[in-house]
Write a protein that holds these residues in place. Structure first.
Motif, PDB file in Angstrom:
ATOM      1  N   GLU A   1      38.166  39.465  20.709  1.00  0.00           N
ATOM      2  CA  GLU A   1      36.798  40.002  20.227  1.00  0.00           C
ATOM      3  C   GLU A   1      36.245  41.518  21.133  1.00  0.00           C
TER       4      GLU A   1
ATOM      5  N   TYR B   1      38.355  41.414  15.443  1.00  0.00           N
ATOM      6  CA  TYR B   1      37.566  40.393  15.104  1.00  0.00           C
ATOM      7  C   TYR B   1      38.190  39.487  13.997  1.00  0.00           C
TER       8      TYR B   1
ATOM      9  N   LEU C   1      31.606  35.776  14.776  1.00  0.00           N
ATOM     10  CA  LEU C   1      32.537  36.800  14.234  1.00  0.00           C
ATOM     11  C   LEU C   1      32.273  36.937  12.661  1.00  0.00           C
TER      12      LEU C   1
ATOM     13  N   ARG D   1      29.454  39.310  12.225  1.00  0.00           N
ATOM     14  CA  ARG D   1      29.930  40.626  12.336  1.00  0.00           C
ATOM     15  C   ARG D   1      30.836  41.172  11.519  1.00  0.00           C
TER      16      ARG D   1
END
Length: 809
Positions: free
Chosen positions: A479, A502, A533, A536
Motif C-alpha cells: 500500500e 493497491y 483499499l 481508494r
C-alpha cells in the motif's frame, strides 16, 4: 463465589510472546507440561529425608538397594550421602538419551560417558552442582561448600581434574551437505578432564585479577603501586601497568644494572630468555593465585557434551535447576494424570549430523538475538551484522525448506511433522529470516523486505503462527512503498503504479483472511485495511466486502464508586501514603461482612465484583483462569489425542507442543470439528462428559482448575452464544502460550437479564476489565477486547473511583 487469583497454579502474568518479535523462552517444554510442584530447597530436602528414611527401613529388612538412578526413582528408595536428586536427575537424562538415541554420539563421547559412570558419587555431585550454574566461571575450591553431601571436597576436585585418555578416533564435524560452515568450537582431543585447574589454565593477568575481591585487589594495588576507584578501575589499572611493562621490553629497553650501566650484551640476552618484567608478571600471577587458593571450572569439551545430552533429552536449548528436578518431583507426586499413549521416539534427530546442524542453527539464532535483543538498541552496524548472518544461512535454509516439504508429502503421518520440524535447522533459520525481514524494514530496504516476506509466506511448514503478521506487513508495504521502489514498474505514471499496488494489497488481504493459518487476532486489522483499499480504488459499494457481522463494538464504560483505604506508612521516599505496590485496598460495602460484622478489605477487582453481583450478575475474578478451564474441558480429548513425540513421560498435563505453533496444525481437523460442535451448542454436553469422568480423580490437565464449581461452569456455558464461545476457543487453540494473559479481570453472567437477555433468550455473558486511577490497557488486553467484541460478547471497562479515602494503620 470467590476469587481464584491466589489458587495454586493460577498465573495472572503468563508469559507473552511478541507476535512479531520474541525473545528466548524461559521454560522448557517439559516444565510447561508437568504439574505445578514445589522445587524449592525445602521441598528437595524434605524429599531426600523421606527417601533416606525409606532406604533405612529397607536396609533393616534386608532388601537389596539398586544403584541405578532410574531404579531408585522407580522403587522410591534413596541413600543419603550416596545420591541426591540432582545427580539422579542428571543421570536419568543421560540414561534415557543413551537408551534410545545413543546413535547421536560417537565413540569418544561414549567413552566420556563411561568415564562419568566411573566417578564416585561425591565427584558426580560436585560436577552436577557446578553444571547447573551454566557458566564457565572459576570457583574457589575452599568456598564450594556442599559439606552435607561431600565429605572431602579436595578428593572430589582431584577426581574431576584427573586427565583421562580417549580412543584415537578421528573427530568429524559436519553439519550435513550444504550446511553452514560453522565449525564446532570445542574438541575432546586425545584426552580430557571433567574440570580445569587454575595453575595450568590461568595465564592472563586480567582474568587472574578479576578473580580477586575488592579488598584483595586493594592489597595488590598497594604492593604493585597502581590505583583505582572501584574494582573495575583497579583491574584496568593493573592490566595497563602490566601491558606497559611488556611494551617497554618489546622495544628492547632493559632495566639498569646496579652500577647504573645499561645491559646491552647480546650474548647475555641469548643465554637468558626470561626477562625481569616477565618474572614480575609471574610473581603477581603467583601472588593472585596464592590469595585465591586453588580454583576449578568445568572443562569446556565435557561441559558442551553434556549440554548436548540435555538438548536431546529436553528437546530444548533452555533448562535450569528446576528443569532437572521437576521431572522427578512430578513423578513422585501423588497426582492423577490423563490417559494417553507415551511415545518417546528416536526419530526427533534422524542422525548425528542433523543433531549437530540443529545445534549449530541454534547458535546462529542466538547470535542474532544477541544483536537485536540482549545488548540494547542495535543501530545500523547491528542490523548489518544480522543481515550478514542471514545471508550466510539463506542457501541452506532454502534447501532445507525443500527437504521438509518432501518429507511432509511422502514421509510424515499422523501430523507428526509439525512437531518434528521444530528440531531441524530450518526452524531456527526461519526465525532468522523473520528477524532479517524486520531489519530490512528498519533500514528502509523495502524491496528486499518484500521479497523475503513473500518467500516466508511461500512456505507453510515453519512458524505458521507468524503468517498473520507477515501478511499484515506485506499488505502495508504494497500500500505505501512498493509503487515507489518497484524495480520494474508497470507504468511511469505514479497514480497508475499506486492503483496497481493497491489491487495487489487487496489480494494479499483477501488471501490472508482465507488462510487457515492466519490467526483470528489478525483479522480485524486486515479487514480494516481491505475496506480502506477498496474505497481508494473506488470499487462499487455492491462489490465491496462487508464485514458488518464482525464489526467491533466499543467496550462499555462503567463507573463504580467505593471507599479506598490507604495505609499510613512511609514509602521508599519517606512520603506518607501507599508503598511501591500498585495494588490498592478498598472497602467491600456491598459484599458479605467479616466475622466482626464490618465490611471486608478487598482488592479493587473484588469491590467491583460485589457491585456487579448487586445488579444480578454472577461471576469470578479469575482473569484468564476460567477461560483456560473451559478450554481444558471442551478440548480434553483433543489435548491428549495420540500425536507422535509429544508425550514423552507418563506424568504430563499437556502435550509438549501445546505452547508452540505446532499444536494447531497437527490437530487442525479435530480442532475445527470441535469448534463446529461448540458453535452448534454442544458445549454443555462436552462439559458434562468430562466432569463426570474426571472430577472425582481431579485429573491434572493444563489450565483445568477443579475449584470452579461445575454448576457455575455449566451456567456460564449455557449463557454463551455458541459462535462466540467457538471464536474464543479458536484463539486459544491457535496460540495458547500468548493468549493466556490479557483476558479481562472479571467474567460475569446472568441467566435472566433485564429485557429478555441475549438474542436467543439464553441469558448473557459480560467480561469486565477493572481500571483504577492512572491505569492503562496493555496491548494483550486490547487484543482480547477486540476478540471478545468481535465475537459479539459484551465487554466493559469498569473505572473504579474513590468517593472517599480513609487512612488505616
Amino acid at each position: 463465589m470467590r476469587s481464584f487469583e491466589d489458587q495454586p497454579g493460577f498465573d495472572a502474568n503468563a508469559e507473552v510472546d511478541d507476535d512479531f518479535y520474541s525473545g528466548p523462552q524461559r521454560q522448557t517444554a517439559f516444565e510447561r507440561s508437568l504439574p505445578a510442584v514445589l522445587v524449592d530447597k525445602e521441598a528437595i530436602e524434605e524429599y531426600e529425608t523421606m527417601k533416606a528414611s525409606q532406604t533405612s527401613h529397607a536396609s533393616e529388612a534386608g532388601q537389596k538397594i539398586s544403584d541405578g538412578a532410574a531404579s531408585r526413582i522407580e522403587s522410591r528408595k534413596w541413600v543419603r550421602g550416596n545420591s541426591s536428586i540432582y545427580v539422579d536427575a542428571f543421570n536419568l537424562a543421560l540414561d534415557t538419551v543413551l537408551e534410545d538415541e545413543a546413535h547421536l554420539f560417537d565413540d569418544k563421547e561414549e567413552c566420556v560417558f563411561e568415564q562419568w559412570r566411573g566417578l564416585d558419587y561425591e565427584a558426580q555431585y560436585l560436577y552436577v552442582r557446578l553444571f547447573l550454574r551454566k557458566t564457565a566461571s572459576w570457583h574457589r575450591v575452599e568456598r564450594l561448600g556442599y559439606h552435607n553431601d561431600i565429605s572431602n571436597v579436595d578428593l572430589a576436585t582431584a577426581s574431576l581434574l584427573e586427565p583421562r585418555v580417549l580412543p584415537g578416533v578421528q573427530e568429524d564435524y559436519q553439519a550435513g551437505e550444504g550446511a553452514v560452515g560453522m565449525t564446532q568450537e570445542w574438541s575432546l582431543g586425545v584426552s580430557f578432564t571433567f574440570a580445569d585447574d587454575s595453575e595450568s589454565h590461568i595465564k592472563d593477568m586480567e582474568e587472574a585479577a578479576s578473580l580477586l575481591s575488592l579488598d584483595e585487589l586493594k592489597v595488590l594495588a598497594k604492593d604493585a603501586k597502581f590505583q583505582g576507584k572501584n574494582k573495575a578501575d583497579l583491574v584496568k589499572s593493573f592490566c595497563r601497568m602490566s601491558s606497559r611493562q611488556s611494551g617497554l621490553l618489546s622495544l628492547g629497553l632493559r632495566r639498569s644494572s646496579t652500577n647504573g650501566s645499561a645491559s646491552d650484551d647480546s650474548r647475555s640476552r641469548d643465554v637468558s630468555p626470561v626477562k625481569p618484567d616477565s618474572n614480575r608478571n609471574a610473581h603477581f600471577l603467583a601472588k593472585i593465585l596464592a590469595t585465591t587458593g586453588p580454583l576449578i571450572r568445568l572443562s569446556e569439551p565435557a561441559f558442551k557434551l553434556f549440554e548436548r545430552v540435555h538438548l536431546v533429552f529436553y528437546r530444548s536449548t533452555e533448562w535450569t535447576e528446576k528443569s532437572l528436578t521437576t521431572i522427578i518431583l512430578a513423578k513422585i507426586s501423588r497426582r492423577n494424570f490423563p490417559d494417553y499413549i507415551v511415545c518417546r521416539s528416536t526419530n526427533i534427530f534422524a542422525s548425528r549430523k542433523r543433531l549437530l546442524e540443529f545445534e549449530d542453527s541454534m547458535r546462529q539464532e542466538y547470535e542474532v538475538d544477541k544483536v537485536l535483543e540482549f545488548n540494547g538498541p542495535s543501530g545500523e552496524a547491528g542490523f548489518l551484522k544480522v543481515l550478514e548472518l542471514f545471508e550466510a544461512v539463506a542457501p541452506r535454509w532454502r534447501q532445507l525448506l525443500q527437504d521438509e516439504q518432501r518429507k511432509e508429502n511422502e514421509v510424515y503421518e499422523f501430523g507428526e511433522g509439525a512437531y518434528l520440524r521444530r528440531f531441524t535447522g530450518a526452524h531456527a533459520y526461519t526465525r532468522i529470516a523473520h528477524k532479517a525481514a524486520h531489519v530490512l524494514g528498519r533500514l528502509h530496504r523495502y524491496c528486499e523486505e518484500y521479497e523475503l516476506l513473500t518467500e516466508l509466506l511461500g512456505q507453510r511448514l515453519f512458524h505458521p503462527g507468524r503468517r498473520g503478521s507477515w501478511y499484515q506487513r506485506k499488505a502495508l508495504l504494497e500500500e505505501r512503498y512498493m509503487w515507489e521502489c518497484d524495480p520494474s514498474p508497470s507504468s511511469t505514471d505514479p497514480d497508475v503504479r499506486k492503483k496497481h499496488w493497491y489491487r495487489v494489497a487487496v489480494t494479499t488481504c483477501e488471501t490472508a483472511l482465507e488462510d487457515r493459518d492466519c490467526h483470528l487476532i489478525y483479522h480485524h486489522d486486515l479487514q480494516k485495511r481491505l475496506l480502506k483499499l477498496e474505497k481508494r480504488l473506488r470499487i462499487p459499494r455492491r462489490l465491496q466486502h462487508d464485514f458488518g457481522h464482525v464489526t467491533l463494538r466499543q467496550p462499555e464504560e462503567h463507573t463504580v464508586e467505593g471507599v479506598q483505604l490507604v495505609r499510613n506508612e512511609p514509602d521508599a521516599k519517606g512520603k506518607a501514603g501507599r508503598g511501591p505496590s500498585t495494588k490498592t485496598i478498598w472497602l467491600d460495602e456491598l459484599g458479605e461482612p467479616g466475622e466482626d460484622g464490618t465490611p471486608l478489605h478487598v482488592s479493587v477487582e473484588e469491590m467491583c465484583l460485589s457491585h456487579y453481583r448487586s445488579q444480578g450478575w454472577k461471576g469470578y475474578h479469575s482473569e484468564g483462569g476460567i477461560l483456560r478451564t473451559l478450554f481444558a474441558y471442551l478440548f480434553f480429548d483433543i489435548l491428549f489425542i495420540y500425536i507422535p513425540n509429544v508425550f514423552q513421560t507418563a506424568f504430563q498435563t499437556c502435550p509438549l507442543d501445546l505452547h508452540s505453533d505446532a499444536f494447531y496444525p497437527a490437530r487442525a481437523s479435530e480442532i475445527n470439528h470441535r469448534l463446529v460442535e461448540i458453535a452448534n451448542g454442544e458445549a454443555g454436553r462436552l462439559l458434562r462428559e468430562v466432569d463426570e469422568r474426571e472430577r472425582e480423580r481431579r485429573t491434572c490437565a493444563v489450565g483445568l482448575n477443579w475449584d470452579f464449581e461445575y454448576e457455575d461452569l455449566s451456567e456460564l456455558v449455557s449463557c454463551f452464544e455458541g459462535g462466540a464461545l467457538a471464536a474464543i476457543c479458536k484463539v486459544m487453540a491457535q496460540d495458547y502460550k500468548s493468549r493466556g494473559s490479557g483476558v479481562p479481570d472479571l467474567v460475569l453472567w446472568r441467566t435472566e437479564s433485564p429485557g429478555g437477555g441475549g438474542s436467543s433468550g439464553k441469558g448473557e455473558v459480560m467480561f469486565s476489565e477493572v481500571k483504577s486511577a492512572n491505569d492503562r490497557l496493555s496491548d494483550t488486553q486490547r487484543l482480547w477486547i477486540d476478540v471478545l467484541t468481535g465475537a459479539g460478547v459484551r465487554v466493559a471497562l469498569c473505572n473504579a473511583i474513590a468517593k472517599e479515602t480513609r487512612t488505616i494503620g
